[in-house]
Design a protein around this motif. Structure first.
Motif, short mmCIF file in Angstrom:
data_model
loop_
_atom_site.label_atom_id
_atom_site.label_comp_id
_atom_site.label_asym_id
_atom_site.label_seq_id
_atom_site.Cartn_x
_atom_site.Cartn_y
_atom_site.Cartn_z
N ILE A 102 -11.16 0.91 26.13
CA ILE A 102 -10.41 1.42 27.11
C ILE A 102 -8.75 0.75 27.30
CG2 ILE A 102 -9.93 1.76 29.76
CD1 ILE A 102 -12.91 2.03 29.94
N LEU A 103 -8.90 -0.62 27.11
CA LEU A 103 -7.59 -1.33 27.23
C LEU A 103 -6.79 -1.20 26.02
CD1 LEU A 103 -8.35 -4.31 29.02
CD2 LEU A 103 -7.39 -2.44 30.21
N GLU A 104 -7.63 -1.12 24.87
CA GLU A 104 -7.09 -0.80 23.60
C GLU A 104 -6.23 0.35 23.65
OE1 GLU A 104 -7.96 -0.22 18.73
OE2 GLU A 104 -9.55 -0.75 20.06
N SER A 138 -11.14 10.44 31.05
CA SER A 138 -10.25 11.55 31.28
C SER A 138 -8.93 10.87 30.58
CB SER A 138 -10.04 12.00 32.45
OG SER A 138 -9.78 10.91 33.46
N ALA A 139 -8.62 9.48 30.73
CA ALA A 139 -7.54 8.76 30.48
C ALA A 139 -7.40 8.69 29.06
CB ALA A 139 -7.61 7.49 31.24
N SER A 140 -8.61 8.37 28.26
CA SER A 140 -8.55 8.41 26.77
C SER A 140 -8.39 9.47 26.16
CB SER A 140 -9.98 7.52 26.37
OG SER A 140 -11.16 8.14 26.54
N LEU A 141 -9.06 10.57 26.81
CA LEU A 141 -9.14 11.94 26.11
C LEU A 141 -7.31 12.22 26.23
CD1 LEU A 141 -10.08 14.52 25.03
CD2 LEU A 141 -10.72 15.35 27.27
N ILE A 142 -6.78 12.33 27.24
CA ILE A 142 -5.34 12.63 27.37
C ILE A 142 -4.59 11.80 26.61
CG2 ILE A 142 -3.30 12.57 29.11
CD1 ILE A 142 -5.32 13.46 31.33
N ASN A 143 -4.88 10.33 26.41
CA ASN A 143 -3.93 9.62 25.53
C ASN A 143 -4.04 10.23 24.03
OD1 ASN A 143 -2.61 7.26 24.92
ND2 ASN A 143 -4.20 6.46 23.96
N GLU A 144 -5.34 10.68 23.57
CA GLU A 144 -5.40 11.40 22.39
C GLU A 144 -4.77 12.46 22.08
OE1 GLU A 144 -6.49 9.82 19.38
OE2 GLU A 144 -6.97 7.79 20.52
N ILE A 145 -4.79 13.30 23.23
CA ILE A 145 -4.02 14.48 23.19
C ILE A 145 -2.56 14.12 23.07
CG2 ILE A 145 -3.37 16.73 24.74
CD1 ILE A 145 -6.13 16.33 26.05
N LYS A 146 -1.89 13.37 23.81
CA LYS A 146 -0.69 12.76 23.64
C LYS A 146 -0.29 12.16 22.32
CE LYS A 146 0.93 12.17 28.27
NZ LYS A 146 1.81 11.10 29.14
N CYS A 148 -9.66 -6.91 32.48
CA CYS A 148 -8.97 -8.24 32.37
C CYS A 148 -7.97 -8.20 31.34
CB CYS A 148 -10.25 -9.31 31.81
SG CYS A 148 -9.88 -11.06 31.69
N LEU A 149 -6.75 -8.33 31.84
CA LEU A 149 -5.70 -8.61 30.84
C LEU A 149 -4.96 -9.79 30.79
CD1 LEU A 149 -3.46 -5.55 32.07
CD2 LEU A 149 -4.69 -5.58 30.12
N ARG A 150 -5.12 -10.50 29.47
CA ARG A 150 -4.75 -11.75 29.29
C ARG A 150 -3.39 -11.85 28.65
NH1 ARG A 150 -5.33 -16.12 25.84
NH2 ARG A 150 -6.00 -18.24 26.88
N VAL A 151 -2.37 -12.59 29.21
CA VAL A 151 -1.25 -12.88 28.64
C VAL A 151 -1.21 -14.41 28.45
CG1 VAL A 151 1.24 -12.59 28.79
CG2 VAL A 151 -0.14 -11.25 30.01
N HIS A 172 -13.64 -5.74 30.93
CA HIS A 172 -12.70 -5.13 29.90
C HIS A 172 -11.68 -6.14 29.65
CE1 HIS A 172 -14.31 -1.27 30.15
NE2 HIS A 172 -14.49 -1.28 31.42
N GLY A 173 -11.44 -6.53 28.48
CA GLY A 173 -10.35 -7.59 28.10
C GLY A 173 -9.65 -7.09 26.84
#
Length: 261
Positions: free
Chosen positions: A50-52, A242-250, A2-5, A126-127
């Protein structure tokens, strides 16, 4: 997800007109007890972990800016947002001074963010909130007259679509992780970058993982392979993916470019 703009917000610190802020948390500043002494009772709701992390990835990569027209390139931040039911239009206002004193980590102020995240929680959605800075509290009418609101809203929208693009990529990545070939390549990369163990530099913990589930063996490849097996089976910790792990690696190796990532 849930992405809120909601478009626009007033900047309190560290931001300028046109910048974008994604919420790391939203601080509801209205709840207080005015007794013999003043007692704030903030309603603080964290954004989705996750969204953060996804917002931090989009901020770091900077590709969302390509969606904007014109030469001016705004900055993006992942910071706390203060939310309440009052329109704050002066840096001399009682509410502004209250926010600066008791919500000193907030970068912006809006009016709906706290209620939005509270509403998302019962549904396990997820918001996260994304806001463009349309004014800096003082001289709000002048900023609005100068067209700051549509610019701020467009910038926030561009950042949100940058997150959606990244989310599509990560969803594909989550599917690819079932491949044994992917696991082997991932382990090869991890051993190069973190040769000691998954606890090196707190990489597993920073990605949202639980270090208590990790095994300790003399073979570093076995340690990493076991950790990834747990991760890809839905374990490894409440918030790690896996996405959050790769994000921290980057974050550790921003120049790292491989076919895997």
């Amino acid at each position: 997800m849930c992405l809120r703009v909601h478009g626009i917000a007033g900047g309190i610190k560290d931001v300028v007109l046109g910048d974008v802020v994604a919420s790391s948390k939203v601080i509801g500043f209205e709840i207080i007890k005015d007794d013999e002494e003043f007692k704030p009772r903030f309603d603080i709701v964290p954004s989705s972990y996750i969204l953060e992390q996804l917002a931090k990835h989009v901020k770091r990569e900077g590709k969302w800016i390509e969606k904007l027209k014109g030469n001016k390139k705004p900055n993006a931040f992942v910071l706390p947002i203060a939310a309440g039911e009052k329109v704050v239009s002066s840096t001399r206002a009682t509410t502004f001074n209250y926010i600066k004193r008791y919500c000193s980590d907030a970068a912006v102020v809006d009016m709906e963010g706290n209620g939005y995240l509270i509403a998302a929680r019962p549904y396990h959605a997820h918001g996260i909130e994304v806001r463009g800075i349309s004014d800096l509290i003082e001289n709000k009418e002048e900023s609005d007259a100068g067209g700051s609101q549509p610019i701020a809203a467009a910038n926030a929208t561009a950042f949100t679509f940058g997150m959606i693009d990244a989310l599509k990529m990560y969803n594909k990545l989550e599917k690819d992780t079932n491949s044994e070939d992917f696991k082997k390549k991932f382990v090869d990369e991890l051993i190069k970058l973190y040769p000691q163990e998954p606890e090196q530099d707190d990489i597993w913990k920073r990605a949202g993982g639980d270090v208590s589930i990790l095994i300790n063996t003399a073979n570093r490849r076995s340690q990493w392979y076991s950790a990834l097996e747990k991760l890809f089976l839905g374990g490894g910790g409440k918030n790690i993916t896996s996405a959050s792990l790769i994000n921290e690696i980057k974050n550790d190796y921003p120049q790292l470019i491989t076919d895997l990532f």
